[in-house]
Write a protein that holds these residues in place. Structure first.
Motif, PDB file in Angstrom:
ATOM      1  N   UNK A  44      42.847  34.155  31.065  1.00 20.73           N
ATOM      2  CA  UNK A  44      43.012  34.145  32.526  1.00 20.73           C
ATOM      3  C   UNK A  44      41.749  34.779  33.110  1.00 20.73           C
ATOM      4  N   UNK A  45      41.187  34.154  34.160  1.00 19.88           N
ATOM      5  CA  UNK A  45      39.893  34.643  34.648  1.00 19.88           C
ATOM      6  C   UNK A  45      39.985  35.968  35.415  1.00 19.88           C
ATOM      7  N   UNK A  46      38.940  36.784  35.286  1.00 23.91           N
ATOM      8  CA  UNK A  46      38.759  37.931  36.174  1.00 23.91           C
ATOM      9  C   UNK A  46      38.047  37.498  37.445  1.00 23.91           C
ATOM     10  N   UNK A  47      37.198  36.500  37.302  1.00 25.03           N
ATOM     11  CA  UNK A  47      36.420  36.044  38.456  1.00 25.03           C
ATOM     12  C   UNK A  47      36.119  34.557  38.324  1.00 25.03           C
ATOM     13  N   UNK A  48      36.182  33.852  39.458  1.00 19.56           N
ATOM     14  CA  UNK A  48      35.929  32.412  39.497  1.00 19.56           C
ATOM     15  C   UNK A  48      34.809  32.150  40.503  1.00 19.56           C
ATOM     16  N   UNK A  49      33.813  31.373  40.090  1.00 16.27           N
ATOM     17  CA  UNK A  49      32.698  31.027  40.966  1.00 16.27           C
ATOM     18  C   UNK A  49      32.631  29.514  41.197  1.00 16.27           C
ATOM     19  N   UNK A  50      32.346  29.128  42.426  1.00 16.41           N
ATOM     20  CA  UNK A  50      32.077  27.723  42.721  1.00 16.41           C
ATOM     21  C   UNK A  50      31.130  27.637  43.897  1.00 16.41           C
TER      22      UNK A  50
ATOM     23  N   UNK B 122      49.833  37.383  45.227  1.00 15.96           N
ATOM     24  CA  UNK B 122      50.836  38.171  44.518  1.00 15.96           C
ATOM     25  C   UNK B 122      50.271  39.452  43.920  1.00 15.96           C
ATOM     26  N   UNK B 123      48.980  39.700  44.159  1.00 16.86           N
ATOM     27  CA  UNK B 123      48.403  40.960  43.711  1.00 16.86           C
ATOM     28  C   UNK B 123      47.600  40.880  42.425  1.00 16.86           C
ATOM     29  N   UNK B 124      47.439  39.681  41.903  1.00 13.65           N
ATOM     30  CA  UNK B 124      46.661  39.498  40.669  1.00 13.65           C
ATOM     31  C   UNK B 124      45.223  39.997  40.882  1.00 13.65           C
ATOM     32  N   UNK B 125      44.691  40.668  39.889  1.00 11.92           N
ATOM     33  CA  UNK B 125      43.320  41.188  39.963  1.00 11.92           C
ATOM     34  C   UNK B 125      42.348  40.050  39.629  1.00 11.92           C
ATOM     35  N   UNK B 126      42.007  39.292  40.629  1.00  7.55           N
ATOM     36  CA  UNK B 126      41.235  38.055  40.451  1.00  7.55           C
ATOM     37  C   UNK B 126      40.299  37.907  41.628  1.00  7.55           C
ATOM     38  N   UNK B 127      39.007  37.730  41.318  1.00  4.51           N
ATOM     39  CA  UNK B 127      38.041  37.513  42.402  1.00  4.51           C
ATOM     40  C   UNK B 127      37.727  36.019  42.504  1.00  4.51           C
ATOM     41  N   UNK B 128      37.727  35.511  43.725  1.00  2.00           N
ATOM     42  CA  UNK B 128      37.429  34.096  43.982  1.00  2.00           C
ATOM     43  C   UNK B 128      36.174  34.067  44.840  1.00  2.00           C
ATOM     44  N   UNK B 129      35.059  33.608  44.253  1.00  5.11           N
ATOM     45  CA  UNK B 129      33.764  33.783  44.915  1.00  5.11           C
ATOM     46  C   UNK B 129      33.093  32.442  45.213  1.00  5.11           C
ATOM     47  N   UNK B 130      32.884  32.185  46.499  1.00  2.42           N
ATOM     48  CA  UNK B 130      32.165  30.986  46.943  1.00  2.42           C
ATOM     49  C   UNK B 130      30.672  31.300  46.985  1.00  2.42           C
ATOM     50  N   UNK B 131      29.856  30.377  46.437  1.00  3.83           N
ATOM     51  CA  UNK B 131      28.417  30.633  46.368  1.00  3.83           C
ATOM     52  C   UNK B 131      27.685  29.573  47.186  1.00  3.83           C
TER      53      UNK B 131
ATOM     54  N   UNK C   4      34.771  40.655  30.366  1.00  6.04           N
ATOM     55  CA  UNK C   4      35.469  39.912  31.419  1.00  6.04           C
ATOM     56  C   UNK C   4      35.563  38.429  31.099  1.00  6.04           C
ATOM     57  N   UNK C   5      36.528  37.780  31.723  1.00  8.76           N
ATOM     58  CA  UNK C   5      36.642  36.326  31.618  1.00  8.76           C
ATOM     59  C   UNK C   5      36.136  35.704  32.919  1.00  8.76           C
ATOM     60  N   UNK C   6      35.084  34.903  32.775  1.00 10.77           N
ATOM     61  CA  UNK C   6      34.393  34.312  33.919  1.00 10.77           C
ATOM     62  C   UNK C   6      34.607  32.803  33.880  1.00 10.77           C
ATOM     63  N   UNK C   7      34.908  32.235  35.016  1.00 14.02           N
ATOM     64  CA  UNK C   7      35.097  30.779  35.100  1.00 14.02           C
ATOM     65  C   UNK C   7      34.228  30.240  36.218  1.00 14.02           C
ATOM     66  N   UNK C   8      33.564  29.106  35.951  1.00 11.28           N
ATOM     67  CA  UNK C   8      32.873  28.451  37.075  1.00 11.28           C
ATOM     68  C   UNK C   8      33.060  26.953  37.011  1.00 11.28           C
ATOM     69  N   UNK C   9      32.768  26.317  38.128  1.00 11.82           N
ATOM     70  CA  UNK C   9      32.954  24.873  38.236  1.00 11.82           C
ATOM     71  C   UNK C   9      31.609  24.155  38.170  1.00 11.82           C
TER      72      UNK C   9
END
Lengths: 455, 455
Positions: free
Chosen positions: A257-263, A284-293, A407-412
């Motif tokens: 499960x990602x800690x942070x997602x970049x797109x 729901x309080x999940x510790x997850x960052x969603x970052x638009x670049x 950390x688990x990092x995800x990007x598109x």
């Protein structure tokens, strides 16, 4: 040996699009009529009737899940589900303890995520008895996807392509023609507004704003024709949620499960399609960052203001509440042509105001450096747009190396760069430069915002 | 809904390459030394020591299955197993009762099947302590695949690219550089033979023959360097058998078996890799046609003669028994640059002499017409080379429509056409022309074959 791709079976293709609207903690601000400047009813429809009815309904739907028609699913299966990759090569190149994943939308026959919405837009137009679609394109990613979408349903398609790109990118143009669509340089002689602009300036290089206006006029002028659009609006983000839904299943396969997602974000549709299925987790309080670049040259969310502005240059489209650099702002000619938009998806802007997503901006040269690091470790040549997400993911992975965090990092990876090799050549030969944020031009553009009484 | 793709799990990736040599009903004719004109021992090695030892052994191996090293399998997994598609769209467009399948090798990051052999060639060179690879490329498919293969193992790579292509195809060149390899226009100042040719003709457009000679000289001149080759020879076909092995498993998933298989041939590696895993079925009496499709402009198997000839122009490589149009023959500049080779894989020539495979030739304009039919029904833009296989498959499907037979047709889509849009543009605008078979030129070339006492 380690698994590098997480591939879903065709039976695991999402059967519904996820609609975030009913789940938002506060409703989206209403649209405002471009003429009267009065708020429009929240239940729609969009004025004027540019889109097929089904699309217009989806734009304002209060259903959480909207079924994907069988005919659309059948075409999605030509390339979907798309792979989720574990980026072992990139992790090794960066010597990071982080786990890096990327979703690969470049495998679509049009080369990007854009086909996810082009197919249903063509489907509904066909179903409602229309014969033609009109649309605009800048660099050609959207125009080629729409040409292919229209082809699948036997619709004619007319693409108004910004003249400077029409001349600079002959191969995207040939791709559009190969799929049977008509493409003209915009401004063109084919519309009233095109002729008017050409009369004033026969050498006009065109702009996305002009091309949108021509496509809309074409749709107004022909009873058998609807307009289609490739980003920004709600229904486009809706269609793109197949991306995020697949990712969630694939991450389960990977037990991650990602800690942070970049797109990357231009109009915001690929980023929206990726992160919306995660937004309930976040709320729901999940510790997850969603970052638009976004690009430093067109930093809509990081330096724009949140206000009411036109979505297009000519003022055909409704006025929306969003981050904007001003609808008359013309961004510098960065290679990431798909990110050169003065505004941003109202849904994403709203989520940003609510503190659910973040934004950051990157300079062009650094994004190409990141894309080359990616190409030299994972083998895939990225488009200039997702190179922004790659840059942010690499920075995060380097921070992990320094802090020792796994950390688990995800990007598109929303598209490939096969039609952008000239830009790589500029970078590799040291000719590529950055564009500073054009502060004065933005100030000028922000001085001509529409006055909206409700604002 | 109907299944359109047959996707194997990574666990179903072939673990071994299939070596056809021990299964041949008659052994391959020996190689002949280019200097002494004497037959070389059938057990190898190839003179001079151009290749890594492991490759040299594979060239003459008598083992039926050769294990794919873990490190190579791990990299294959970046894009393999590749999909097998059921071409519902094409079947519908042709209104045929035939079932059409195609294997899609265009999904590799280099865009074609070539990476299947580039990866192991780089692996063995690295394993044996070499630091560099030298190779040639015409249109750039092989050069870009080899650049990527070398990159995966941290090897330097030098690509001698035929000068006319180097100038005409800057994007393939940028791709090679993006993956970190060096690419020079051939003839170059970097080799003795390059300098000699430039001294005679500073404007020489280059040829594949010259580029091969430069790459070989580079490998001879540097102790840390080996030569790599992208087609024709036994070990390249061996590596490509992952294609046919995957197809067999995928056809089982689809509960189908082909009546006829089509693939394009230049040096023959993609076709060989596809059909060799079927050859025992064929020898066992299975009613199965295996059809190699070549350009009318370079019809090696359909109009060449089966004799002893040099594999290269300069005469560095061994003399082989094969179909040839004469090693000095320069084929017309068809867009299918990968099919412009005077000879053909000795294994395929041998199978043709034994009556196990067939060959046919197609004209350029008809192949582009077929590629556009394919693009407009399946959405994928094919390279000009596999367009030859598409043309033959479409003809067969039309015959089925006329006869009412529901045959099962399979073809190989060995690469995409993203770097060939200029050729599509020529076709779509009516500027594309055919080249007639250059009979007189072939006669001239066939007059200068090497004299081999054993022949």
């Amino acid at each position: 040996m380690e698994t590098t791709k997480f591939i879903l079976d065709e039976r695991d293709l999402p059967t519904h699009w996820y609609n975030v609207l009913p789940d938002l903690p506060e409703p989206l601000p209403p649209l405002v009529h471009p003429g009267t400047k009065e708020p429009l009813p929240r239940e729609g429809p969009l004025p004027p009737p540019l889109f097929p009815d089904a699309i217009n309904k989806q734009e304002f739907s209060t259903e959480s899940y909207i079924e994907i028609p069988d005919e659309v699913q059948q075409i999605y299966k030509l390339w979907r589900p798309s792979p989720l990759h574990r980026a072992y090569g990139l992790e090794k190149a960066l010597n990071t303890p982080a786990k890096i994943f990327y979703k690969n939308e470049s495998v679509s026959p049009a080369g990007s995520h854009k086909l996810n919405t082009a197919v249903p837009q063509a489907y509904y137009a066909k179903k409602e008895g229309f014969k033609r679609l009109a649309t605009e394109t800048g660099a050609g990613q959207w125009g080629s996807a729409m040409a292919l979408g229209a082809m699948f349903f036997g619709l004619e398609c007319k693409v108004y392509m910004v003249k400077v790109s029409y001349n600079q990118k002959p191969y995207r143009r040939s791709m559009i023609e190969t799929w049977g669509a008509k493409v003209v340089a915009s401004p063109s002689e084919d519309t009233e507004i095109g002729r008017r602009i050409l009369a004033e300036d026969p050498d006009s290089p065109g702009s996305l704003g002009i091309a949108i206006s021509e496509a809309c006029e074409d749709a107004f002028a022909h009873d058998d024709t609807k307009y289609s659009i490739g980003s920004v609006v709600n229904h486009v983000l809706l269609h793109q949620t197949v991306i995020g839904q697949e990712i969630k299943k694939q991450l389960e396969m990977a037990d991650a499960y990602p800690d942070v997602i970049f797109g990357c974000v231009g109009g915001g549709s690929s980023f929206g399609g990726m992160i919306l299925p995660f937004i309930k987790d976040k709320m729901g309080g999940k510790d997850l960052r969603l970052v638009a670049v976004e690009p430093e040259a067109c930093p809509t969310m990081t330096k724009g203001i949140y206000t009411w502005d036109f979505g297009d240059v000519a003022g055909f489209a409704p006025i929306v509440r969003m981050y904007t650099l001003g609808h008359s702002f013309v961004p510098p000619p960065v290679h990431a042509g798909g990110l050169r938009y003065h505004g941003m998806s109202p849904i994403l802007c709203h989520l940003h105001k609510l503190g659910l997503i973040e934004a950051r901006a990157e300079h062009q040269v650094a994004t190409f450096k990141a894309a080359v690091t990616f190409a030299r470790s994972e083998g895939i040549i990225s488009a200039p747009e997702p190179a922004h997400a790659i840059k942010a993911a690499i920075d995060e992975a380097i921070r992990c190396r320094e802090s020792g965090e796994a950390k688990t990092i995800l990007f598109l990876l929303c598209g490939h760069g096969h039609f952008d090799m000239a830009a790589y050549d500029e970078y590799l030969s040291g000719r590529l430069t950055d564009y500073e944020y054009p502060e004065e031009k933005v100030k000028e553009a922000l001085a001509s915002l529409p006055e909206v009484p409700t604002a």
